[in-house]
Scaffold this motif. Structure first.
Motif, short mmCIF file in Angstrom:
data_model
loop_
_atom_site.label_atom_id
_atom_site.label_comp_id
_atom_site.label_asym_id
_atom_site.label_seq_id
_atom_site.Cartn_x
_atom_site.Cartn_y
_atom_site.Cartn_z
N ALA A 17 0.44 -0.98 -0.27
CA ALA A 17 0.10 -0.04 -0.16
C ALA A 17 0.83 0.67 -0.23
CB ALA A 17 -0.80 -0.30 1.44
N PHE A 18 1.98 1.14 0.60
CA PHE A 18 2.90 2.26 1.24
C PHE A 18 4.00 2.25 0.10
CE2 PHE A 18 1.35 2.26 5.48
CZ PHE A 18 -0.07 2.38 4.91
N GLY A 19 4.98 1.19 -0.87
CA GLY A 19 5.45 1.22 -1.11
C GLY A 19 7.10 1.32 -0.64
N PHE A 20 7.01 0.74 1.10
CA PHE A 20 7.92 0.66 1.85
C PHE A 20 8.45 -0.41 1.42
CE2 PHE A 20 5.82 4.38 4.49
CZ PHE A 20 5.92 4.90 2.99
N PRO A 21 9.75 -0.56 1.80
CA PRO A 21 10.86 -1.35 3.06
C PRO A 21 9.95 -2.63 4.05
CG PRO A 21 11.79 -0.55 2.31
CD PRO A 21 11.33 0.96 2.51
N LEU A 22 9.78 -3.45 3.74
CA LEU A 22 9.62 -4.58 5.37
C LEU A 22 9.31 -3.59 6.41
CD1 LEU A 22 7.30 -6.82 5.82
CD2 LEU A 22 9.13 -7.84 6.52
N LEU A 23 11.10 -3.51 6.76
CA LEU A 23 11.33 -3.00 7.95
C LEU A 23 10.77 -1.28 7.95
CD1 LEU A 23 12.74 -2.80 10.63
CD2 LEU A 23 14.76 -2.03 9.26
N VAL A 24 10.97 -0.79 7.50
CA VAL A 24 10.00 1.02 6.81
C VAL A 24 8.55 0.13 7.76
CG1 VAL A 24 10.15 2.97 6.16
CG2 VAL A 24 11.97 1.61 5.35
N ALA A 25 7.75 -0.75 6.64
CA ALA A 25 6.32 -1.12 6.74
C ALA A 25 6.09 -1.15 8.23
CB ALA A 25 5.99 -1.29 5.63
N LEU A 26 6.87 -2.25 8.59
CA LEU A 26 7.30 -2.31 10.47
C LEU A 26 7.13 -1.43 11.17
CD1 LEU A 26 8.38 -6.15 10.87
CD2 LEU A 26 6.01 -5.99 10.97
N LEU A 27 8.24 -0.70 11.07
CA LEU A 27 8.11 0.37 11.92
C LEU A 27 6.83 1.70 11.38
CD1 LEU A 27 11.84 1.96 13.15
CD2 LEU A 27 9.65 3.47 12.42
N PHE A 28 6.71 1.91 10.38
CA PHE A 28 5.00 2.66 10.89
C PHE A 28 4.00 1.87 11.63
CE2 PHE A 28 1.05 3.73 8.65
CZ PHE A 28 1.12 5.00 8.86
N ALA A 29 3.94 0.82 11.34
CA ALA A 29 2.89 -0.25 12.39
C ALA A 29 2.71 0.14 13.71
CB ALA A 29 2.69 -1.34 11.55
N GLY A 30 4.54 -0.17 14.18
CA GLY A 30 4.62 -0.27 15.44
C GLY A 30 4.71 1.42 15.54
N VAL A 31 4.71 2.14 15.21
CA VAL A 31 4.96 4.38 15.60
C VAL A 31 3.63 3.82 15.95
CG1 VAL A 31 4.76 6.22 15.11
CG2 VAL A 31 6.82 4.28 14.65
N ILE A 32 2.23 3.90 14.32
CA ILE A 32 0.99 3.94 14.23
C ILE A 32 0.48 3.70 15.19
CG2 ILE A 32 0.13 3.18 12.48
CD1 ILE A 32 -0.69 6.63 13.24
N LEU A 33 -0.27 2.10 15.79
CA LEU A 33 -1.06 1.09 15.79
C LEU A 33 -0.57 2.02 17.50
CD1 LEU A 33 -0.33 -1.84 13.94
CD2 LEU A 33 -2.23 -0.72 13.93
N PRO A 34 0.34 2.45 18.32
CA PRO A 34 -0.39 2.72 20.19
C PRO A 34 -1.41 3.43 20.39
CG PRO A 34 1.50 2.97 19.44
CD PRO A 34 0.83 2.33 17.65
N THR A 35 -3.07 2.93 20.91
CA THR A 35 -4.45 4.18 21.03
C THR A 35 -3.93 4.73 22.07
OG1 THR A 35 -5.34 2.00 22.45
CG2 THR A 35 -5.50 2.10 19.76
N ASP A 36 -4.16 6.01 22.56
CA ASP A 36 -4.43 7.35 23.20
C ASP A 36 -5.27 6.69 24.79
OD1 ASP A 36 -3.73 9.86 24.02
OD2 ASP A 36 -3.85 10.97 22.56
N PRO A 37 -4.58 6.44 25.62
CA PRO A 37 -5.72 6.76 26.76
C PRO A 37 -6.29 8.25 26.61
CG PRO A 37 -2.99 6.61 27.35
CD PRO A 37 -3.34 6.74 26.16
#
Length: 408
Positions: free
Chosen positions: A110-130
């Motif tokens: 979807a983003f055209g990122f290498p796997l590590l970059v895509a995983l890192l984006f996922a790790g950054v964005i998925l935490p929810t905000d209490p």
């Protein structure tokens, strides 16, 4: 003129904007204060204005976040939290890593990122905000069990996500790929890091909070209690994060839970303790107010337009990744448990996953040489704004449709 004068002027400007937001949401149940704050911040950016207050990772993680988390955890009903601990643990320990893998795999296409970059984006964005979840749910009078489940998940997954993010960032610095992490040994090492760093931080904070609770019961004046709580919140964070290599966020969670978890602090709170709790509530309100305005004001509309396709794709996929983990995992726990979560509550859990404070802090901490850094920052700020504005403003309609909350 003092060097501090411009700083004070800008802070007053932020609070003035917040006052405007309060006027806008007054007597309007379908307007969430946090959503209006971010929207006004975006308006400031669109007008080419600036508060000259730099939003940095250290400022968010070291100064703002301990206040938000400590204030939130000390007011939690620990007994209700414990009754939902199984579901919260499943969503944090299994759901978050699974969502990161899913979004990372899809992100390469979807983003055209290498796997590590895509995983890192996922790790950054998925935490929810209490903070965002709480502020919206409190205004809409959501059922207590649903609110405490989503809040508990948010408090824990922030700490776990930081550990995963650090591991992925270290993999980039050493090999530039996730090949080593994809092996049984790599996965075991990652699980060990989460257990030691995350679990160790939680246990350390719990020990500090329990000891502080015992001391607090012997104090009578509110100034002493206030000083003790400040030392516990910030001292516990710094001790874990900077001296012991543990999760500072989870240390604050553990400290807040154990310092305020006992029945007497909730039902037989002394006058001094009550006043101190009110001070923390005020501090949490002021901190989140500044944060949400600055997050909106930090949005670079030119970059946002240039990468609009990435922002829209990310906003949609983040919700889908959350849905792909919430529904099956909650359904599985329903089979095993005696207090099933209805499907309509699962819908709210998916829609109520707002991604703002921690994702912004993590993406700001990326090294300048990290590939696709500009795109990642635009995507994270874009998703933060979309989630808290679009999802936040639509939350009353969602709850009304499902027959929940005071919007019903």
């Amino acid at each position: 003129m003092s060097e501090l004068t411009p700083l004070v002027v800008n802070v007053i400007g932020v609070f003035t904007l917040a006052l405007v937001a309060r006027f806008l949401v007054r007597n309007r149940d379908r307007l969430a204060f946090a959503s209006v704050l971010v929207s006004l911040g975006v308006l400031v950016s669109a007008l080419g204005l600036s508060f000259d207050l730099e939003l940095t990772s250290d400022l968010i993680l070291t100064v703002f976040l301990p206040t938000i988390i400590f204030q939130g955890t000390t007011t939690l009903d620990a007994r209700r939290l414990w009754r939902n601990a199984g579901l919260i643990t499943v969503l944090t320990v299994l759901g978050l890593p699974l969502a990161i893998v899913l979004l990372g795999a899809v992100g390469t296409v979807a983003f055209g990122f290498p796997l590590l970059v895509a995983l890192l984006f996922a790790g950054v964005i998925l935490p929810t905000d209490p903070a965002a979840v709480l502020s919206i749910f409190e205004e809409l009078d959501v059922s207590e069990r649903l609110a405490i489940t989503i809040e508990g998940e948010s408090l824990l997954n922030d700490g776990v996500a930081v550990v995963i993010f650090s591991t992925l960032l270290a993999a980039f610095g050493s090999t530039g790929s996730v090949a080593a992490l994809a092996t049984p040994r790599g996965l075991a090492a990652l699980a060990g890091d989460v257990a030691v760093v995350g679990g160790g931080g939680l246990l350390l904070g719990a020990a500090v909070g329990y000891a502080a609770h015992a001391v607090m019961r012997r104090l009578e004046d509110e100034m002493s209690i206030l000083l003790l709580t400040v030392i516990v919140a910030y001292g516990g964070f710094l001790l874990a994060e900077h001296y012991l290599g543990l999760s500072g966020i989870l240390a604050v969670v553990g400290a807040g839970l154990l310092m305020g978890a006992h029945e007497e602090t909730h039902h037989k709170m002394s006058t001094s303790e009550y006043h101190v709790q009110e001070l923390w509530t005020t501090a949490g309100f002021l901190v989140t107010t500044v944060l949400y305005v600055l997050i909106g004001a930090e949005v670079q509309l030119g970059a946002f337009v240039r990468h609009a396709d990435l922002v829209v794709a990310a906003a949609v996929l983040v919700v889908l990744a959350r849905a792909a983990t919430i529904y099956p995992l909650v359904s599985a726990t329903n089979v095993l448990g005696d207090r099933p979560v209805p499907l309509y509550c699962q819908h709210v859990m998916v829609w109520g996953g707002l991604h703002t404070v921690v994702p912004v802090a993590l993406v700001l901490s990326l090294p300048t040489q990290f590939p696709f850094r500009e795109e990642l920052q635009v995507m994270v700020f874009g998703v933060a704004v979309v989630s808290i504005v679009a999802q936040g403003l639509l939350m009353p309609a969602v709850l009304s449709r499902l027959g929940m909350g005071d919007a019903a």
